[in-house]
Write an enzyme that holds these catalytic residues in place. Structure first.
Site, PDB file in Angstrom:
ATOM      1  N   LYS A 114      81.303  25.741  13.708  1.00 54.64           N
ATOM      2  CA  LYS A 114      80.493  26.373  12.798  1.00 54.64           C
ATOM      3  C   LYS A 114      79.107  26.189  13.409  1.00 54.64           C
ATOM      4  O   LYS A 114      78.980  25.247  14.204  1.00 54.64           O
ATOM      5  CB  LYS A 114      80.816  25.500  11.349  1.00 54.64           C
TER       6      LYS A 114
HETATM    7  P1  NAD Z   1      75.664  33.976   0.437  1.00 48.73           P
HETATM    8  O1  NAD Z   1      74.412  33.733   1.198  1.00 48.73           O
HETATM    9  O2  NAD Z   1      76.068  35.624   0.468  1.00 48.73           O
HETATM   10  O3  NAD Z   1      75.659  33.684  -1.276  1.00 48.73           O
HETATM   11  C1  NAD Z   1      75.459  32.545  -1.488  1.00 48.73           C
HETATM   12  C2  NAD Z   1      75.394  32.606  -2.954  1.00 48.73           C
HETATM   13  O4  NAD Z   1      75.444  31.111  -3.659  1.00 48.73           O
HETATM   14  C3  NAD Z   1      74.153  33.275  -3.582  1.00 48.73           C
HETATM   15  O5  NAD Z   1      74.508  34.074  -4.718  1.00 48.73           O
HETATM   16  C4  NAD Z   1      73.161  31.881  -3.962  1.00 48.73           C
HETATM   17  O6  NAD Z   1      72.450  32.632  -5.032  1.00 48.73           O
HETATM   18  C5  NAD Z   1      74.239  31.185  -4.421  1.00 48.73           C
HETATM   19  N1  NAD Z   1      73.488  29.737  -4.471  1.00 48.73           N
HETATM   20  C6  NAD Z   1      73.034  29.095  -3.769  1.00 48.73           C
HETATM   21  N2  NAD Z   1      72.671  27.897  -4.054  1.00 48.73           N
HETATM   22  C7  NAD Z   1      73.105  27.951  -5.285  1.00 48.73           C
HETATM   23  C8  NAD Z   1      72.928  26.651  -6.031  1.00 48.73           C
HETATM   24  N3  NAD Z   1      72.521  25.594  -5.913  1.00 48.73           N
HETATM   25  N4  NAD Z   1      73.687  26.994  -7.610  1.00 48.73           N
HETATM   26  C9  NAD Z   1      74.343  28.255  -7.838  1.00 48.73           C
HETATM   27  N5  NAD Z   1      74.200  29.187  -6.851  1.00 48.73           N
HETATM   28  C10 NAD Z   1      73.768  28.848  -5.765  1.00 48.73           C
HETATM   29  O7  NAD Z   1      76.877  33.335   1.012  1.00 48.73           O
HETATM   30  P2  NAD Z   1      78.202  33.641   1.166  1.00 48.73           P
HETATM   31  O8  NAD Z   1      78.653  34.473   2.551  1.00 48.73           O
HETATM   32  O9  NAD Z   1      78.892  34.568  -0.180  1.00 48.73           O
HETATM   33  O10 NAD Z   1      78.789  32.382   1.154  1.00 48.73           O
HETATM   34  C11 NAD Z   1      79.199  31.596  -0.104  1.00 48.73           C
HETATM   35  C12 NAD Z   1      80.276  30.282   0.077  1.00 48.73           C
HETATM   36  O11 NAD Z   1      81.433  30.995   0.743  1.00 48.73           O
HETATM   37  C13 NAD Z   1      79.885  29.269   1.240  1.00 48.73           C
HETATM   38  O12 NAD Z   1      80.408  28.150   0.706  1.00 48.73           O
HETATM   39  C14 NAD Z   1      80.428  29.712   2.234  1.00 48.73           C
HETATM   40  O13 NAD Z   1      80.415  28.781   3.517  1.00 48.73           O
HETATM   41  C15 NAD Z   1      81.746  30.322   1.956  1.00 48.73           C
HETATM   42  N6  NAD Z   1      82.413  31.122   2.954  1.00 48.73           N
HETATM   43  C16 NAD Z   1      81.805  32.220   3.210  1.00 48.73           C
HETATM   44  C17 NAD Z   1      82.345  33.327   4.051  1.00 48.73           C
HETATM   45  C18 NAD Z   1      81.957  34.625   4.337  1.00 48.73           C
HETATM   46  O14 NAD Z   1      82.849  35.356   4.906  1.00 48.73           O
HETATM   47  N7  NAD Z   1      80.823  34.971   4.039  1.00 48.73           N
HETATM   48  C19 NAD Z   1      83.839  32.992   4.623  1.00 48.73           C
HETATM   49  C20 NAD Z   1      84.510  31.799   3.960  1.00 48.73           C
HETATM   50  C21 NAD Z   1      83.685  31.023   3.308  1.00 48.73           C
END
Ligand code: NAD
Length: 424
Positions: A114
């Protein structure tokens, strides 16, 4: 003789401590491989880099960047890159370790890695973001590569960031290497279906878990925290199966509608405006009340540490689907288990993204690209098969799905470690 790591702080609330507690819970189920478990508690390699860039106003700014390769026993490192002002080395270590477990849980030929940069990307112009990405990529270029470690998008990074990373790495080595990152734009070697793959995986595991619980998705009430790549895609797919999204929270606010929020309006508006805060057709909630919303399914899809023991007491859902990485503390896990709430853990629930990243990497090597239907079908099968094995393990030992996922994955990781042997 083994010394504790001197470069991490063991605070109970940090994600690395959460990961270590999860490893402790799986030890009784590892049999004779348990004597190798120390390898799970130590990243193989952790690189901290300085990322200096010139801002548009001519001044210089420095940011801290990381790339951690937690374990490479089963193959090259694989895991996303996060841009966030609160990123720390401990957080990236935990996220890299969860990638090791996740990749093994779905049996992908990868280790876990990561990366992250401690920056608020919303405060940078597009040109500054590009300079930051290119310099960060050059700095971690020492250890990444299509056969070594393959980054992908995570919080606040996207296909454009991946295109800059691929271009920078390619310029540095003198030829185009599309397989160095996944989650690229489709016309640059990206895969169809990748953008929504993590949300799709959340939906597939949720659909299977709901079926086993006897919970009908048609009419089921769903609350989603985090409405970015993962949360919004999962919400759309649950809506397509007849569920109602009754509450959503992101960094701009919390909204609810017991009759169901209209996804065909909310998703484009959230993408356009960068958040849900200004959506009209709903009630607004205060952020803490989000956890009291009456619902059947809760999808945390934002950041780590959101479901504390105190919030776990109030959650009304029967099923929690961890779209985010590390959203639930070990103490909250215990509360949810005692209250009979089923948790499908991050290390299987959100594995759809890395699974389609694997498809992308394979397609890049063969320069032969698959249809979206083919990708979604293969994804569905991998997720269903992996969850079935995990469920059987949980039933066999009477343990949670999280500990069962760790048991399945850690056996594969430690078996690889044992068979490869210790060098020299
Ligand atoms: P992203 O940046 O597209 O979205 C993140 C979201 O979280 C946004 O809507 C933001 O407003 C919200 N957020 C941030 N801080 C917040 C808070 N304090 N309270 C409430 N909402 C809050 O990110 P993503 O890619 O959707 O990732 C989200 C989660 O999923 C992370 O934990 C990431 O590690 C995990 N994840 C992502 C992927 C991927 O393919 N993108 C894969 C596996 C896991």
């Amino acid at each position: 003789m083994t010394q504790p790591l001197s470069y991490v702080q063991h605070r109970p609330d940090n994600p690395w401590s959460t990961y270590l507690a999860q490893v402790d819970r799986v030890l009784p189920y590892l049999g004779r491989l348990a004597h190798l478990a120390e390898t799970l508690r130590r990243p193989k390699r952790a690189l901290v880099v300085d990322v200096p860039i010139e801002l548009d106003n001519g001044t210089l700014a420095h940011f801290e960047g990381y790339r951690v390769q937690h374990n490479l026993a089963r193959g090259p490192g694989k895991g996303g890159v996060r841009y966030h002002p609160d990123v720390t080395l401990e957080e990236v270590m935990a996220l890299s370790a969860w990638m090791t477990v996740k990749n093994a849980a779905v049996n992908l030929p990868y280790g876990g890695a990561k990366g992250g940069v401690r920056v608020d990307p919303k405060k940078l112009s597009i040109k500054e973001l590009e300079r930051l990405t290119r310099r960060y990529t050059s700095e971690i270029g020492l250890i990444i590569g299509p056969q070594r470690d393959i980054p992908a998008p995570d919080v606040n990074t996207n296909a454009q960031v991946m295109a800059w990373m691929m271009d920078t790495y390619s310029e540095n080595i003198g030829h185009t290497a599309t397989g160095v990152v996944t989650g690229k734009p489709v016309h640059l070697g990206g895969s169809l279906g990748r953008v929504k793959a993590t949300g799709r995986g959340v939906f597939v595991t949720g659909r299977e878990a709901a079926r086993r619980l006897g919970l009908n998705l048609d009419g089921a009430r769903v609350a989603v925290q985090g409405f970015g790549n993962v949360g919004s895609a999962a919400a759309e797919l649950f809506t397509g199966a007849g569920a109602k999204i009754v509450a959503v929270q992101d960094h701009t606010g919390s909204i609810a509608n017991p009759g169901g929020l209209d996804m065909s309006e909310l998703v484009p508006q959230a993408h356009r405006e960068g958040g849900i805060g200004n959506f009209r057709a709903c009630e607004s909630l205060d952020n803490e009340s989000f956890w009291d919303v009456d619902c059947d399914i809760l999808i945390p899809a934002a950041l780590e540490g959101q479901i504390t023991a105190q919030r776990a007491e109030r959650i009304r859902a029967k099923l929690v689907l961890e779209g985010a990485n590390g959203p639930t503390s070990p103490a909250a896990d215990d509360v949810l288990r005692e209250r009979g709430v089923l948790v499908v853990p991050d290390v299987i629930c959100n594995a759809g993204g890395v699974t389609v990243s694997y498809f992308e990497w394979v397609q890049d090597f063969s320069s032969f690209f698959w249809s979206e239907d083919e990708i979604n079908l293969r994804l569905d099968k991998i997720m269903v098969d992996a969850l079935r094995k995990i469920w059987d393990t949980a039933d066999q030992h009477r343990i949670t799905l999280r500990t069962a996922t760790f048991a399945v994955a850690c056996e594969r990781i430690l078996m690889a470690r044992q068979e490869r042997g210790l060098y020299p």
